[in-house]
Design a protein around this motif. Structure first.
Motif, PDB file in Angstrom:
ATOM      1  N   LEU A  37       0.840  -1.193   0.000  1.00  0.00           N
ATOM      2  CA  LEU A  37       0.000   0.000   0.000  1.00  0.00           C
ATOM      3  C   LEU A  37       0.878   1.248   0.000  1.00  0.00           C
ATOM      4  O   LEU A  37       1.812   1.363   0.802  1.00  0.00           O
ATOM      5  CB  LEU A  37      -0.908  -0.006   1.220  1.00  0.00           C
ATOM      6  N   ALA A  38       0.569   2.185  -0.872  1.00  0.00           N
ATOM      7  CA  ALA A  38       1.220   3.500  -0.844  1.00  0.00           C
ATOM      8  C   ALA A  38       0.500   4.326   0.218  1.00  0.00           C
ATOM      9  O   ALA A  38      -0.379   5.140  -0.078  1.00  0.00           O
ATOM     10  CB  ALA A  38       1.143   4.162  -2.209  1.00  0.00           C
ATOM     11  N   SER A  39       0.851   4.089   1.470  1.00  0.00           N
ATOM     12  CA  SER A  39       0.083   4.599   2.606  1.00  0.00           C
ATOM     13  C   SER A  39       0.030   6.119   2.667  1.00  0.00           C
ATOM     14  O   SER A  39      -0.932   6.693   3.189  1.00  0.00           O
ATOM     15  CB  SER A  39       0.645   4.027   3.909  1.00  0.00           C
ATOM     16  N   LEU A  60      -1.794   1.148  -4.803  1.00  0.00           N
ATOM     17  CA  LEU A  60      -0.919   0.016  -4.481  1.00  0.00           C
ATOM     18  C   LEU A  60       0.286   0.008  -5.402  1.00  0.00           C
ATOM     19  O   LEU A  60       0.156   0.151  -6.627  1.00  0.00           O
ATOM     20  CB  LEU A  60      -1.703  -1.290  -4.613  1.00  0.00           C
ATOM     21  N   LYS A  61       1.466  -0.162  -4.827  1.00  0.00           N
ATOM     22  CA  LYS A  61       2.703  -0.115  -5.601  1.00  0.00           C
ATOM     23  C   LYS A  61       2.876  -1.408  -6.397  1.00  0.00           C
ATOM     24  O   LYS A  61       2.839  -2.497  -5.832  1.00  0.00           O
ATOM     25  CB  LYS A  61       3.891   0.083  -4.674  1.00  0.00           C
ATOM     26  N   GLN A  69       8.521   6.678  -8.538  1.00  0.00           N
ATOM     27  CA  GLN A  69       8.192   6.561  -9.944  1.00  0.00           C
ATOM     28  C   GLN A  69       7.867   5.105 -10.306  1.00  0.00           C
ATOM     29  O   GLN A  69       8.479   4.179  -9.781  1.00  0.00           O
ATOM     30  CB  GLN A  69       9.345   7.074 -10.813  1.00  0.00           C
ATOM     31  N   GLY A  70       6.912   4.951 -11.197  1.00  0.00           N
ATOM     32  CA  GLY A  70       6.487   3.620 -11.599  1.00  0.00           C
ATOM     33  C   GLY A  70       4.982   3.553 -11.755  1.00  0.00           C
ATOM     34  O   GLY A  70       4.320   4.573 -11.966  1.00  0.00           O
ATOM     35  N   ASP A  99       5.961   9.266 -13.534  1.00  0.00           N
ATOM     36  CA  ASP A  99       7.280   9.326 -14.169  1.00  0.00           C
ATOM     37  C   ASP A  99       7.790  10.758 -14.075  1.00  0.00           C
ATOM     38  O   ASP A  99       7.862  11.305 -12.979  1.00  0.00           O
ATOM     39  CB  ASP A  99       7.231   8.803 -15.611  1.00  0.00           C
ATOM     40  N   ALA A 100       8.129  11.374 -15.205  1.00  0.00           N
ATOM     41  CA  ALA A 100       8.557  12.777 -15.160  1.00  0.00           C
ATOM     42  C   ALA A 100       7.423  13.667 -14.654  1.00  0.00           C
ATOM     43  O   ALA A 100       7.651  14.681 -13.990  1.00  0.00           O
ATOM     44  CB  ALA A 100       9.016  13.230 -16.536  1.00  0.00           C
TER      45      ALA A 100
END
Length: 245
Positions: A37-39, A60-61, A69-70, A99-100
């Motif tokens: 989780l990207a908490s 969610l990563k 990034q991703g 990303d950028a």
């Protein structure tokens, strides 16, 4: 895209629902035990249209690096406020790309999106921000969801509701543009769903050197455009020029 019926998930005794954020990790682990989780970005709130429910958005990563990034997947859910049991949810793989132009946050939008009698939508707003100082960029998109009893459906996808960008020399000279879009409910159309009326207001400015040390900003005339989004039996299709690519 996968859709799920209500899930009989079992939780430990629930916390008081004044702070639903303490359950974000529990939901993420139950739904996606192999993802992280990207908490910092996960959000939840009580549904003002039905206070027996809690709404949440869980980024969610998938393949995110140390700089954020991703790709992020996104699970949007409705849960029972008393038990914490998930009523319905909608999962989308690689829903957010960073990303950028970086993913910088999301919020739940619970404005009165009354699409049809007895059917009110809520929204998820996703923000992106550019990393260039001389080419600044920011964007916010809105996706709408409805819970029709057994499943949560995404019916409007990535409508850009605000965007600003510019190009300048880092000192003074440059041009900047900004777009703001608002939604209103129109007359009922196909299947009894209201049309979505989009009002777009565009503003801009130009900065030019004036003398040795001064910088003058010249405002351009404001432009207003209006669009209508029609329900096609499954969703409101957002034209290419209005959605985030």
């Amino acid at each position: 895209m996968r859709r799920f019926a209500a899930l009989p998930l079992l939780f430990a005794p629930m916390i008081a629902w004044g702070d639903c954020t303490k359950n974000l990790q529990t939901w993420a682990q139950a739904l996606h035990p192999t993802l992280s989780l990207a908490s910092d970005f996960a959000v939840c709130k009580v549904n003002p249209a039905d206070t027996s429910q809690v709404l949440a958005a869980l980024p969610l990563k998938v393949n995110v690096d140390e700089y954020g990034q991703g790709d992020y997947s996104l699970d949007v859910l409705v849960a029972d406020a008393s038990s914490g049991k998930i009523i319905a949810h909608h999962y989308q793989e690689a829903a957010i790309v960073s990303d950028a132009v970086q993913f910088s946050g999301l919020t739940l939008d619970t404005a009165r999106y009354q699409l049809a009698p007895g059917l009110r939508a809520f929204g998820v707003r996703i923000r992106h921000t550019g990393s260039s100082r001389v080419n600044p960029f920011s964007s916010e998109t809105l996706s709408l969801y409805v819970n029709d009893g057994s499943q949560l459906r995404q019916i409007t996808r990535h409508l850009v509701v605000s965007e600003s960008h510019g190009e300048w020399d880092g000192v003074c000279a440059g041009e900047f543009d900004e777009i703001k879009r608002t939604l209103a409910m129109g007359k009922p159309g196909k299947d009894g769903f209201s049309k979505l009326r989009v009002t777009e207001i565009s503003t801009g400015s130009q900065s030019v050197p004036k003398g040795a040390d001064d910088c003058q900003e010249i405002e351009r005339a404001t432009q207003t455009k209006r669009f209508s989004l029609n329900y096609d039996g499954g969703r409101y299709e957002v034209p290419k020029g209005l959605r985030f690519e």
